[in-house]
Design an enzyme around this catalytic site. Structure first.
Site, PDB file in Angstrom:
ATOM      1  N   HIS A  82    -110.583  42.839  46.964  1.00 18.67           N
ATOM      2  CA  HIS A  82    -110.779  41.428  46.619  1.00 18.67           C
ATOM      3  C   HIS A  82    -112.100  41.252  45.896  1.00 18.67           C
ATOM      4  CE1 HIS A  82    -108.191  41.484  50.210  1.00 18.67           C
ATOM      5  NE2 HIS A  82    -107.621  40.402  49.706  1.00 18.67           N
ATOM      6  N   SER A 229    -106.593  36.117  45.932  1.00 17.25           N
ATOM      7  CA  SER A 229    -106.210  37.401  45.315  1.00 17.25           C
ATOM      8  C   SER A 229    -105.162  37.167  44.232  1.00 17.25           C
ATOM      9  CB  SER A 229    -105.635  38.335  46.387  1.00 17.25           C
ATOM     10  OG  SER A 229    -104.416  37.813  46.882  1.00 17.25           O
ATOM     11  N   ASN A 252    -101.071  29.207  56.713  1.00 13.82           N
ATOM     12  CA  ASN A 252    -101.726  28.006  57.279  1.00 13.82           C
ATOM     13  C   ASN A 252    -101.608  26.858  56.292  1.00 13.82           C
ATOM     14  OD1 ASN A 252    -103.826  29.923  55.873  1.00 13.82           O
ATOM     15  ND2 ASN A 252    -104.631  27.842  55.643  1.00 13.82           N
ATOM     16  N   HIS A 264    -109.389  33.480  59.971  1.00 17.12           N
ATOM     17  CA  HIS A 264    -108.720  34.696  59.502  1.00 17.12           C
ATOM     18  C   HIS A 264    -107.718  35.237  60.529  1.00 17.12           C
ATOM     19  CE1 HIS A 264    -108.181  38.178  56.990  1.00 17.12           C
ATOM     20  NE2 HIS A 264    -108.617  39.001  57.921  1.00 17.12           N
TER      21      HIS A 264
HETATM   22  N1  HPA Z   1    -107.249  29.293  51.464  1.00 15.47           N
HETATM   23  C1  HPA Z   1    -107.536  30.371  50.726  1.00 15.47           C
HETATM   24  N2  HPA Z   1    -107.036  31.567  50.979  1.00 15.47           N
HETATM   25  C2  HPA Z   1    -106.200  31.700  52.023  1.00 15.47           C
HETATM   26  C3  HPA Z   1    -105.856  30.607  52.836  1.00 15.47           C
HETATM   27  C4  HPA Z   1    -106.415  29.328  52.539  1.00 15.47           C
HETATM   28  O1  HPA Z   1    -106.164  28.307  53.212  1.00 15.47           O
HETATM   29  N3  HPA Z   1    -104.997  31.087  53.777  1.00 15.47           N
HETATM   30  C5  HPA Z   1    -104.835  32.414  53.540  1.00 15.47           C
HETATM   31  N4  HPA Z   1    -105.563  32.791  52.477  1.00 15.47           N
END
Ligand code: HPA
Length: 290
Positions: A82, A229, A252, A264
């Site tokens: 990343h 990403s 989420n 996370h």
């Molecule tokens: N934002 C940015 N990146 C992410 C998110 C988010 O809410 N969830 C998983 N990767």
């Protein structure tokens, strides 16, 4: 220079696995389990591959798994690099460059993403229709190497339409089969949960999640999901003439949509929850690609 490095990496990979690889797959946060299903697998830690970087994120194993899925030779990146980890963008997209030098024509990118579109619930999958690059970088910046592609590549159809149709058709079949199974067990007809929807992925650098105001702005700008990403890899692959598929696992709701805060661990857990459906969809799609 990058080209020569990619040739070196490709030669190394070929020395370990000499089949003609049809599809490269990049597995996002919490989605690494798919690599465990690869048959006759040859697994190479990134440290061993010339010019590859080390994966530093929790939930990213950091190895390239070569082998077969339903008899189709694949290269699976279990963990990606990343931009937020601090790598130059060249390093982030180096595996894709290596895949293109290996002659791999198809790239299946997956990621964990937050839903900006309130209709896309946690645990659903979003097929990427298009992206918005808000990462502030472009992996093609700098002197262009024509051996990869042209200076000004067109980005009208980053995510191959013909492959989008395949993903949607397979998802639909899976949903119908599930409904039929439930009907057979319970004797009552169930509505079909069509769990894959198409949407626009917006790439940001992270690593902080977004603010509620940023999410509101992004919704008005046409984003359905946000993540950290995929966009650089997709641009690099199109530059090299590869066909791209992008699938986001909605782990989420994006900031401010619900009262929950984002962490996370939740992203990782949700990835694990959808793993079975996700793996089956990938398996089915891979057998259908040219
Ligand atoms: N934002 C940015 N990146 C992410 C998110 C988010 O809410 N969830 C998983 N990767």
């Amino acid at each position: 220079m990058n080209y020569e490095k990619a040739v070196e990496a490709a030669e190394f990979i070929k020395s370990k696995y000499d089949q003609e690889i049809k599809v490269a797959v990049v597995l996002g946060s919490g989605l690494g389990a798919f690599a465990d299903d690869v048959e006759n697998a040859v697994s190479i830690p990134y440290e061993e591959i010339p010019h590859f970087s080390k994966s530093t994120v929790e939930g990213h194993a950091g190895r390239l798994v070569l082998g077969e899925v339903e008899g189709v030779p694949v290269a699976v990146q279990q963990g990606r690099f990343h931009y937020y980890e601090g790598y130059d963008i060249d390093r982030v997209v180096f595996p894709v460059r290596t895949f293109s030098v290996l002659g791999i024509k198809n790239l299946l990118l997956t990621n964990a993403a937050g839903s900006v579109n309130t209709d896309f619930g946690q645990g659903s999958l979003m097929l990427i229709r298009d992206h918005i690059n808000l990462m502030g970088v472009n992996p093609l910046r700098g002197k262009n190497d024509e051996r990869f592609g042209v200076r000004f590549p067109d980005m009208t159809e980053v995510y191959a339409l013909e492959y989008q149709e395949i993903v949607l058709a397979e998802a639909k079949k899976m949903a119908q089969e599930k409904a039929a199974r439930i009907a057979a067990q319970t004797g009552s007809k169930q509505s079909v949960d069509y769990f894959v929807r198409r949407g626009v992925y917006c790439g940001l650098t992270g690593p902080s999640y977004e603010t509620p105001s940023e999410i509101r702005m992004l919704r008005f700008q046409g984003a359905d999901a946000v993540g950290m990403s995929t966009v650089p890899e997709a641009i690099t692959a199109r530059h090299a003439g590869m066909k791209v598929i992008g699938i986001s696992c909605i782990t989420n709701m994006a900031a401010g949509i619900s009262d929950d805060i984002i962490h996370h661990e939740e992203v990782m857990e949700m990835g694990a929850k959808v793993a079975e459906t996700f793996k089956e969809l990938l398996r089915r799609v891979i057998t259908k690609l040219n």
